[in-house]
Design a protein around this motif. Structure first.
Motif, PDB file in Angstrom:
ATOM      1  N   ALA A 135     -21.269  33.987 -89.124  1.00  0.00           N
ATOM      2  CA  ALA A 135     -21.559  32.876 -89.882  1.00  0.00           C
ATOM      3  C   ALA A 135     -20.011  32.199 -90.451  1.00  0.00           C
ATOM      4  O   ALA A 135     -19.896  32.545 -91.696  1.00  0.00           O
ATOM      5  CB  ALA A 135     -22.347  33.076 -91.253  1.00  0.00           C
ATOM      6  N   PRO A 136     -19.404  31.992 -89.652  1.00  0.00           N
ATOM      7  CA  PRO A 136     -17.923  31.459 -90.110  1.00  0.00           C
ATOM      8  C   PRO A 136     -18.214  30.223 -91.392  1.00  0.00           C
ATOM      9  O   PRO A 136     -18.959  29.635 -90.973  1.00  0.00           O
ATOM     10  CB  PRO A 136     -17.483  30.760 -89.016  1.00  0.00           C
ATOM     11  CG  PRO A 136     -17.915  31.509 -87.655  1.00  0.00           C
ATOM     12  CD  PRO A 136     -19.610  31.795 -88.209  1.00  0.00           C
ATOM     13  N   ARG A 137     -17.513  30.158 -92.168  1.00  0.00           N
ATOM     14  CA  ARG A 137     -17.539  29.231 -93.294  1.00  0.00           C
ATOM     15  C   ARG A 137     -16.126  28.745 -93.443  1.00  0.00           C
ATOM     16  O   ARG A 137     -14.889  29.405 -93.494  1.00  0.00           O
ATOM     17  CB  ARG A 137     -17.942  29.573 -94.623  1.00  0.00           C
ATOM     18  CG  ARG A 137     -17.194  30.776 -95.428  1.00  0.00           C
ATOM     19  CD  ARG A 137     -18.062  31.060 -96.504  1.00  0.00           C
ATOM     20  NE  ARG A 137     -17.307  31.739 -97.437  1.00  0.00           N
ATOM     21  CZ  ARG A 137     -17.025  33.154 -97.352  1.00  0.00           C
ATOM     22  NH1 ARG A 137     -17.705  33.922 -96.594  1.00  0.00           N
ATOM     23  NH2 ARG A 137     -16.558  33.815 -98.432  1.00  0.00           N
ATOM     24  N   PRO A 138     -16.023  27.421 -93.848  1.00  0.00           N
ATOM     25  CA  PRO A 138     -14.708  26.844 -93.870  1.00  0.00           C
ATOM     26  C   PRO A 138     -14.078  27.050 -95.462  1.00  0.00           C
ATOM     27  O   PRO A 138     -15.026  26.816 -96.303  1.00  0.00           O
ATOM     28  CB  PRO A 138     -14.803  25.219 -93.725  1.00  0.00           C
ATOM     29  CG  PRO A 138     -16.386  25.041 -93.948  1.00  0.00           C
ATOM     30  CD  PRO A 138     -17.063  26.449 -93.823  1.00  0.00           C
ATOM     31  N   VAL A 139     -12.849  27.118 -95.717  1.00  0.00           N
ATOM     32  CA  VAL A 139     -12.249  27.087 -96.942  1.00  0.00           C
ATOM     33  C   VAL A 139     -11.086  26.399 -96.701  1.00  0.00           C
ATOM     34  O   VAL A 139     -10.472  25.978 -95.695  1.00  0.00           O
ATOM     35  CB  VAL A 139     -11.794  28.736 -97.338  1.00  0.00           C
ATOM     36  CG1 VAL A 139     -12.870  29.402 -97.418  1.00  0.00           C
ATOM     37  CG2 VAL A 139     -10.732  29.129 -96.260  1.00  0.00           C
TER      38      VAL A 139
END
Length: 324
Positions: A135-139
């Motif tokens: 589950a890649p998530r943006p920062v």
């Protein structure tokens, strides 16, 4: 997969497919050894197709990460400290290929912020479980000059201290935050009590903040002192869409105890100090020398030298994907 494409999610893989990961190892990181490297790579190979890549020089991790993204890997894993993470980030921003950081340094600030276990064995086991919960998530990533930073950057005293510490890696590894503290005292008394470099931060609203030191945060913490978070500025985070800054107007010895107190006591904010000008919610600004002397700069706890000319300050919201 082109470098600009988003990383694949868990549902896009069949039961017999494995993700390709490039594992960038900094063999000189504080807690990394050849034996540890081999154990981590062997463990990861049970769930991933692993391509090990060792760094050989400063900024090599940036080159390796950029090439790995262009080659279509599903993720770049780093085994090293915050400096290795920073370099890899500078090769991954905007590519859509996520970063998976494993702790191999002395402080591992970014690892803690995104929820990666602090122990390398626990962190490796955690990354193995992520194979089934991808589950890649943006920062957000901040920018100073041409360098991206994940959690913090500093110009002036802070950067001079980091540069001194980096010159003695064995002492850094042995004494950790206490060596930073001792170096801070020595650097302050030698270079910043009398005639420190002067800088000027120019903001979009026309304000000009001048002083001897500037810091910028892209995250809740500026760093850690052992297990204690150092929160210079309140209200910042990895997904706010901006960075926060502060300029210390002068470095007289009388102001430094209050500055240290505000850094270590969480409810306090450095921006409230009488000798500090706060610059919250920055999306763009320009930093330059006020006296034509080069400015020492650090990003994510790594000294990157003494820079001249205009240094743009900015942020790229969601510019980096992470898996943790």
């Amino acid at each position: 997969m082109p470098a600009s494409a988003p990383a694949s999610d868990a549902s896009s893989l069949t039961s017999d497919e494995r993700r390709r990961i490039a594992v960038i190892v900094n063999p000189n990181a504080t807690t990394t050894s050849p034996r540890l490297r081999d154990l981590v790579l062997h463990a990861l190979s049970h769930r991933y197709d692993v391509e090990p890549l060792d760094t050989r020089a400063p900024l090599h991790a940036t080159e390796l990460a950029r090439q790995a993204a262009a080659d279509g890997v599903d993720a770049v894993v780093t085994l090293g400290g915050d400096g290795t993470v920073n370099e890899a980030t500078n090769g991954l921003v905007g590519t859509g290929v996520p970063l998976v950081p494993l702790p191999g340094g002395a402080t591992n600030v970014f690892h803690r912020m995104i929820g990666m276990p602090g122990d390398i064995v626990d962190a490796t086991e955690h990354v193995l479980t992520l194979a089934d919960a991808w589950a890649p998530r943006p920062v957000d990533v901040g920018r100073i000059g041409t360098r991206w930073f994940t959690f913090a950057a500093g110009v002036g005293l802070d950067a001079s201290v980091v540069a001194r510490v980096d010159q003695h890696p064995r002492l850094k590894a042995r004494f950790g935050p206490w060596y930073y503290a001792a170096s801070a005292v020595g650097t302050f008394t030698r270079r910043y009590v009398v005639g420190p470099p002067r800088l000027r931060l120019e903001l979009p609203d026309g304000r000009v903040l001048e002083g001897a030191t500037a810091i910028f945060q892209n995250a809740p913490e500026f760093t850690f002192f052992g297990g204690r978070p150092v929160r210079m500025l309140q209200g910042e985070g990895l997904t706010t869409g901006h960075v926060s800054g502060a300029v210390l107007r002068h470095t007289r010895p009388t102001v430094m105890p209050g500055v240290v107190l505000r850094a270590l006591v969480t409810p306090l904010d450095l921006g409230g100090h009488r000798a500090v000008d706060a610059a919250p919610a920055i999306t763009s600004a320009t930093l330059r020398s006020a006296d034509e002397r080069p400015l020492p700069v650090q990003v994510d706890g790594d000294a990157i030298g003494e820079l001249t000319g205009d240094l743009p300050i900015g942020v790229r919201p969601g510019g980096l994907l992470v898996v943790a």
